[in-house]
Design a protein around this motif. Structure first.
Motif, short mmCIF file in Angstrom:
data_model
loop_
_atom_site.label_atom_id
_atom_site.label_comp_id
_atom_site.label_asym_id
_atom_site.label_seq_id
_atom_site.Cartn_x
_atom_site.Cartn_y
_atom_site.Cartn_z
N GLY A 41 0.80 -1.23 0.00
CA GLY A 41 0.00 0.00 0.00
C GLY A 41 0.83 1.27 0.00
N ILE A 42 2.11 1.17 0.27
CA ILE A 42 2.96 2.35 0.22
C ILE A 42 3.36 2.57 -1.24
N GLU A 43 3.19 3.79 -1.70
CA GLU A 43 3.46 4.11 -3.10
C GLU A 43 4.47 5.23 -3.20
N TYR A 44 5.16 5.24 -4.34
CA TYR A 44 6.07 6.34 -4.63
C TYR A 44 5.26 7.61 -4.83
N GLY A 45 5.84 8.73 -4.46
CA GLY A 45 5.20 10.01 -4.70
C GLY A 45 4.97 10.79 -3.44
N LYS A 46 4.26 11.88 -3.60
CA LYS A 46 4.06 12.84 -2.51
C LYS A 46 2.99 12.35 -1.55
N THR A 47 3.25 12.61 -0.28
CA THR A 47 2.32 12.25 0.79
C THR A 47 2.63 13.15 1.99
N GLU A 48 1.98 12.89 3.08
CA GLU A 48 2.29 13.62 4.33
C GLU A 48 2.66 12.61 5.39
N THR A 49 3.45 13.06 6.35
CA THR A 49 3.86 12.17 7.42
C THR A 49 3.84 12.90 8.75
N ILE A 50 3.61 12.16 9.79
CA ILE A 50 3.75 12.63 11.15
C ILE A 50 5.07 12.07 11.66
N ASP A 51 5.86 12.87 12.31
CA ASP A 51 7.18 12.43 12.76
C ASP A 51 7.41 12.96 14.17
N TYR A 52 8.51 12.55 14.75
CA TYR A 52 8.90 13.09 16.05
C TYR A 52 9.13 14.59 15.91
N PRO A 53 8.97 15.36 16.98
CA PRO A 53 9.21 16.81 16.88
C PRO A 53 10.64 17.13 16.42
N ALA A 54 11.61 16.31 16.81
CA ALA A 54 12.98 16.46 16.33
C ALA A 54 13.45 15.10 15.85
N SER A 55 13.77 15.01 14.58
CA SER A 55 14.16 13.71 14.02
C SER A 55 15.40 13.86 13.16
N SER A 56 16.04 12.74 12.93
CA SER A 56 17.30 12.69 12.20
C SER A 56 17.04 12.43 10.72
N TRP A 57 17.61 13.28 9.87
CA TRP A 57 17.52 13.16 8.42
C TRP A 57 18.94 13.23 7.88
#
Length: 133
Positions: free
Chosen positions: A55-71
């Motif tokens: 069900g996960i597809e390539y392309g644009k979406t939105e995400t909820i993440d930790y307030p401070a996360s590592s990228w």
């Protein structure tokens, strides 16, 4: 012992001293990044491990993440960290610190990024399917 040599309380130091230091450090780093890139955003990547990628597809979406996360600034590093890689154009004002500031990440190109409660727009750029798929 601490109060004997430093008449300012620990609470004062932790609230005002560290907070002010962090705020100044962030502003300095953000100014540095704006100067070096000439942009208001930086494209970063985050690898996440998801047990079922159906069900996960390539392309644009939105995400909820930790307030401070590592990228990371490197897509191949994100692939090593998870089976799904998201890309995000991060506002420079949302960068807490980075490899160019005060964190050492041994070649990971790490950035610590703020994400608002309502989430952020991302793009799924890599999905590693299970070996038996």
């Amino acid at each position: 012992f601490f109060d004997l040599f430093f008449p300012v309380s620990r609470k004062y130091l932790s609230i005002f001293g560290f907070t002010n230091y962090l705020r100044r450090s962030m502003k300095d780093e953000q100014a540095f990044l704006r100067e070096k890139t000439g942009k208001d955003t930086i494209r970063l990547y985050r690898g996440v491990e998801i047990s079922d990628v159906t069900g996960i597809e390539y392309g644009k979406t939105e995400t909820i993440d930790y307030p401070a996360s590592s990228w990371t600034m490197f897509p191949h590093i994100a692939q090593e960290l998870g089976n799904v890689v998201m890309a995000r154009d991060v506002l420079i004002e949302d960068i807490v610190t980075s490899v160019f500031g005060h964190i050492s990440t041994h070649g990971e190109g790490e950035f610590i990024v703020y994400t608002p409660k309502e989430g952020a727009k991302v793009e799924v750029v890599y999905i590693k399917k299970a070996e038996n798929d």
